[in-house]
Design a protein around this motif. Structure first.
Motif, PDB file in Angstrom:
ATOM      1  N   GLU A  18      10.274  12.517   0.775  1.00 27.01           N
ATOM      2  CA  GLU A  18      10.699  11.831   1.874  1.00 27.01           C
ATOM      3  C   GLU A  18      12.326  11.468   1.885  1.00 27.01           C
ATOM      4  O   GLU A  18      13.102  11.606   2.824  1.00 27.01           O
ATOM      5  CB  GLU A  18       9.757  10.650   2.318  1.00 27.01           C
ATOM      6  CG  GLU A  18      10.134  10.097   3.810  1.00 27.01           C
ATOM      7  CD  GLU A  18       9.147   9.261   4.372  1.00 27.01           C
ATOM      8  OE1 GLU A  18       9.063   9.109   5.653  1.00 27.01           O
ATOM      9  OE2 GLU A  18       8.521   8.484   3.368  1.00 27.01           O
ATOM     10  N   PHE A  19      12.585  10.463   0.896  1.00 28.09           N
ATOM     11  CA  PHE A  19      13.722  10.187   0.674  1.00 28.09           C
ATOM     12  C   PHE A  19      14.815  11.265   0.558  1.00 28.09           C
ATOM     13  O   PHE A  19      15.994  11.073   0.924  1.00 28.09           O
ATOM     14  CB  PHE A  19      14.068   9.210  -0.660  1.00 28.09           C
ATOM     15  CG  PHE A  19      13.799   7.763  -0.350  1.00 28.09           C
ATOM     16  CD1 PHE A  19      14.932   7.010  -0.135  1.00 28.09           C
ATOM     17  CD2 PHE A  19      12.495   7.345   0.273  1.00 28.09           C
ATOM     18  CE1 PHE A  19      14.635   5.527   0.087  1.00 28.09           C
ATOM     19  CE2 PHE A  19      12.307   5.946   0.544  1.00 28.09           C
ATOM     20  CZ  PHE A  19      13.321   5.107   0.588  1.00 28.09           C
ATOM     21  N   ARG A  20      14.366  12.382  -0.248  1.00 26.44           N
ATOM     22  CA  ARG A  20      15.375  13.685  -0.351  1.00 26.44           C
ATOM     23  C   ARG A  20      15.732  14.257   1.094  1.00 26.44           C
ATOM     24  O   ARG A  20      16.527  14.745   1.506  1.00 26.44           O
ATOM     25  CB  ARG A  20      14.549  14.635  -1.331  1.00 26.44           C
ATOM     26  CG  ARG A  20      14.740  14.183  -2.794  1.00 26.44           C
ATOM     27  CD  ARG A  20      14.564  15.308  -3.599  1.00 26.44           C
ATOM     28  NE  ARG A  20      14.301  14.737  -5.140  1.00 26.44           N
ATOM     29  CZ  ARG A  20      13.458  14.815  -5.555  1.00 26.44           C
ATOM     30  NH1 ARG A  20      11.956  15.467  -5.267  1.00 26.44           N
ATOM     31  NH2 ARG A  20      13.286  14.051  -6.873  1.00 26.44           N
TER      32      ARG A  20
ATOM     33  N   THR B 263       0.956  12.029   3.797  1.00 31.30           N
ATOM     34  CA  THR B 263       0.461  11.359   4.871  1.00 31.30           C
ATOM     35  C   THR B 263       1.330  11.908   6.191  1.00 31.30           C
ATOM     36  O   THR B 263       2.097  12.520   6.015  1.00 31.30           O
ATOM     37  CB  THR B 263       0.733   9.967   4.938  1.00 31.30           C
ATOM     38  OG1 THR B 263       2.116   9.636   5.363  1.00 31.30           O
ATOM     39  CG2 THR B 263       0.420   8.938   3.719  1.00 31.30           C
ATOM     40  N   LYS B 264       0.522  11.604   7.419  1.00 32.40           N
ATOM     41  CA  LYS B 264       1.126  12.213   8.563  1.00 32.40           C
ATOM     42  C   LYS B 264       2.412  11.582   8.919  1.00 32.40           C
ATOM     43  O   LYS B 264       3.218  12.082   9.914  1.00 32.40           O
ATOM     44  CB  LYS B 264       0.046  12.236   9.980  1.00 32.40           C
ATOM     45  CG  LYS B 264      -0.489  11.062  10.219  1.00 32.40           C
ATOM     46  CD  LYS B 264      -1.410  11.044  11.084  1.00 32.40           C
ATOM     47  CE  LYS B 264      -2.065   9.884  11.729  1.00 32.40           C
ATOM     48  NZ  LYS B 264      -2.908   9.784  12.764  1.00 32.40           N
ATOM     49  N   TRP B 265       2.573  10.387   8.211  1.00 31.37           N
ATOM     50  CA  TRP B 265       3.738   9.784   8.768  1.00 31.37           C
ATOM     51  C   TRP B 265       5.055  10.064   7.920  1.00 31.37           C
ATOM     52  O   TRP B 265       6.193   9.474   8.243  1.00 31.37           O
ATOM     53  CB  TRP B 265       3.606   8.131   8.538  1.00 31.37           C
ATOM     54  CG  TRP B 265       2.153   7.787   8.949  1.00 31.37           C
ATOM     55  CD1 TRP B 265       1.009   7.312   8.349  1.00 31.37           C
ATOM     56  CD2 TRP B 265       1.975   7.601  10.504  1.00 31.37           C
ATOM     57  NE1 TRP B 265       0.077   7.292   9.418  1.00 31.37           N
ATOM     58  CE2 TRP B 265       0.486   7.337  10.491  1.00 31.37           C
ATOM     59  CE3 TRP B 265       2.574   8.105  11.586  1.00 31.37           C
ATOM     60  CZ2 TRP B 265      -0.137   7.219  11.662  1.00 31.37           C
ATOM     61  CZ3 TRP B 265       1.816   7.711  12.772  1.00 31.37           C
ATOM     62  CH2 TRP B 265       0.563   7.416  12.641  1.00 31.37           C
ATOM     63  N   ARG B 266       5.013  10.761   6.868  1.00 35.07           N
ATOM     64  CA  ARG B 266       6.303  11.175   6.084  1.00 35.07           C
ATOM     65  C   ARG B 266       7.244  11.818   6.941  1.00 35.07           C
ATOM     66  O   ARG B 266       6.907  12.758   7.561  1.00 35.07           O
ATOM     67  CB  ARG B 266       5.635  12.155   4.889  1.00 35.07           C
ATOM     68  CG  ARG B 266       4.739  11.417   4.040  1.00 35.07           C
ATOM     69  CD  ARG B 266       5.459  10.699   2.673  1.00 35.07           C
ATOM     70  NE  ARG B 266       4.556  10.264   1.773  1.00 35.07           N
ATOM     71  CZ  ARG B 266       4.350   8.911   1.296  1.00 35.07           C
ATOM     72  NH1 ARG B 266       5.423   7.807   2.179  1.00 35.07           N
ATOM     73  NH2 ARG B 266       3.391   8.435   0.630  1.00 35.07           N
ATOM     74  N   GLY B 267       8.459  11.515   6.414  1.00 36.76           N
ATOM     75  CA  GLY B 267       9.589  12.268   7.442  1.00 36.76           C
ATOM     76  C   GLY B 267       9.495  13.634   6.909  1.00 36.76           C
ATOM     77  O   GLY B 267       9.296  14.235   5.865  1.00 36.76           O
TER      78      GLY B 267
ATOM     79  N   ASN C 124       0.801  -1.251   0.196  1.00 39.81           N
ATOM     80  CA  ASN C 124       0.020   0.081   0.166  1.00 39.81           C
ATOM     81  C   ASN C 124       0.887   1.320   0.076  1.00 39.81           C
ATOM     82  O   ASN C 124       0.715   2.167  -0.870  1.00 39.81           O
ATOM     83  CB  ASN C 124      -1.078  -0.083   1.050  1.00 39.81           C
ATOM     84  CG  ASN C 124      -1.654   1.258   1.300  1.00 39.81           C
ATOM     85  OD1 ASN C 124      -2.254   1.565   0.506  1.00 39.81           O
ATOM     86  ND2 ASN C 124      -1.500   1.960   2.633  1.00 39.81           N
ATOM     87  N   VAL C 125       1.858   1.246   1.045  1.00 40.86           N
ATOM     88  CA  VAL C 125       2.659   2.418   1.053  1.00 40.86           C
ATOM     89  C   VAL C 125       3.429   2.694  -0.413  1.00 40.86           C
ATOM     90  O   VAL C 125       3.694   3.835  -0.791  1.00 40.86           O
ATOM     91  CB  VAL C 125       3.782   2.201   2.201  1.00 40.86           C
ATOM     92  CG1 VAL C 125       4.941   3.342   2.204  1.00 40.86           C
ATOM     93  CG2 VAL C 125       2.760   2.446   3.466  1.00 40.86           C
ATOM     94  N   TRP C 126       3.843   1.692  -0.858  1.00 43.48           N
ATOM     95  CA  TRP C 126       4.982   1.770  -1.981  1.00 43.48           C
ATOM     96  C   TRP C 126       4.373   2.015  -3.263  1.00 43.48           C
ATOM     97  O   TRP C 126       4.871   2.545  -4.229  1.00 43.48           O
ATOM     98  CB  TRP C 126       6.028   0.834  -2.027  1.00 43.48           C
ATOM     99  CG  TRP C 126       6.976   0.985  -1.030  1.00 43.48           C
ATOM    100  CD1 TRP C 126       7.137   0.649   0.326  1.00 43.48           C
ATOM    101  CD2 TRP C 126       8.070   1.770  -1.183  1.00 43.48           C
ATOM    102  NE1 TRP C 126       8.212   1.222   0.866  1.00 43.48           N
ATOM    103  CE2 TRP C 126       8.782   1.932  -0.057  1.00 43.48           C
ATOM    104  CE3 TRP C 126       8.554   2.370  -2.282  1.00 43.48           C
ATOM    105  CZ2 TRP C 126      10.141   2.634   0.015  1.00 43.48           C
ATOM    106  CZ3 TRP C 126       9.889   3.155  -2.347  1.00 43.48           C
ATOM    107  CH2 TRP C 126      10.603   3.242  -0.847  1.00 43.48           C
ATOM    108  N   LEU C 127       2.883   1.247  -3.455  1.00 41.44           N
ATOM    109  CA  LEU C 127       2.436   1.128  -4.666  1.00 41.44           C
ATOM    110  C   LEU C 127       1.177   2.122  -4.855  1.00 41.44           C
ATOM    111  O   LEU C 127       0.821   2.656  -6.072  1.00 41.44           O
ATOM    112  CB  LEU C 127       1.951  -0.180  -5.056  1.00 41.44           C
ATOM    113  CG  LEU C 127       3.296  -1.286  -5.161  1.00 41.44           C
ATOM    114  CD1 LEU C 127       2.803  -2.617  -5.440  1.00 41.44           C
ATOM    115  CD2 LEU C 127       4.312  -0.764  -6.169  1.00 41.44           C
ATOM    116  N   ILE C 128       0.772   2.355  -3.765  1.00 37.57           N
ATOM    117  CA  ILE C 128      -0.789   3.035  -3.891  1.00 37.57           C
ATOM    118  C   ILE C 128      -0.570   4.478  -3.150  1.00 37.57           C
ATOM    119  O   ILE C 128      -1.044   5.739  -3.805  1.00 37.57           O
ATOM    120  CB  ILE C 128      -1.769   2.427  -2.993  1.00 37.57           C
ATOM    121  CG1 ILE C 128      -2.170   1.049  -3.775  1.00 37.57           C
ATOM    122  CG2 ILE C 128      -3.140   3.258  -3.170  1.00 37.57           C
ATOM    123  CD1 ILE C 128      -3.159   0.113  -3.343  1.00 37.57           C
TER     124      ILE C 128
END
Length: 120
Positions: free
Chosen positions: A41-43, A28-32, A18-22
């Motif tokens: 988020e990776f950046r 979301t409130k969970w993003r870094g 779900n996180v990676w494909l959808i």
């Protein structure tokens, strides 16, 4: 007990997919940090676009293998351990950028489930 482990495999596998494909392009409130997408988020974590794709490939592959392990049990432990390693990296990255603890909750929760799956 076997049905509980199978349920955990499904929960972890579907959550990762779900996180990676959808949800990958949704805020979301969970993003870094203040990231709105998975790539952002990776950046924020100081990682490259290529690293995002590499991690994504492994997480999706291992999530699929974890679900397949319901029928092919030999896959269960390697898939669960592999995801545990990658999820540990997620938790570390949240700490690295001083995110509030709540932002690392999903990764910590899924990491815990992976360890339960791997050891039982």
């Amino acid at each position: 007990m076997n049905y509980i482990i199978i349920a955990l495999q499904i929960i972890v596998g579907i959550s990762i997919l779900n996180v990676w494909l959808i949800q990958n392009n949704k805020a979301t409130k969970w993003r870094g940090g203040n990231a709105k997408t998975l790539l952002e988020e990776f950046r924020v974590f100081g990682l490259s676009k290529q690293m995002c794709y590499i991690v994504g490939f492994f997480k999706v592959t291992l999530a699929v293998l974890l679900i397949c392990a319901i029928w092919f049990p030999v896959l269960k432990q390697p898939a669960a351990f592999g995801l545990a390693v990658l999820l540990s990296g997620s938790v570390v990255m949240h700490f690295k950028i001083n995110d509030p603890l709540i932002k690392s909750f999903p990764a910590t929760f899924l990491l815990t489930l992976c360890l339960i799956i791997a050891f039982i």
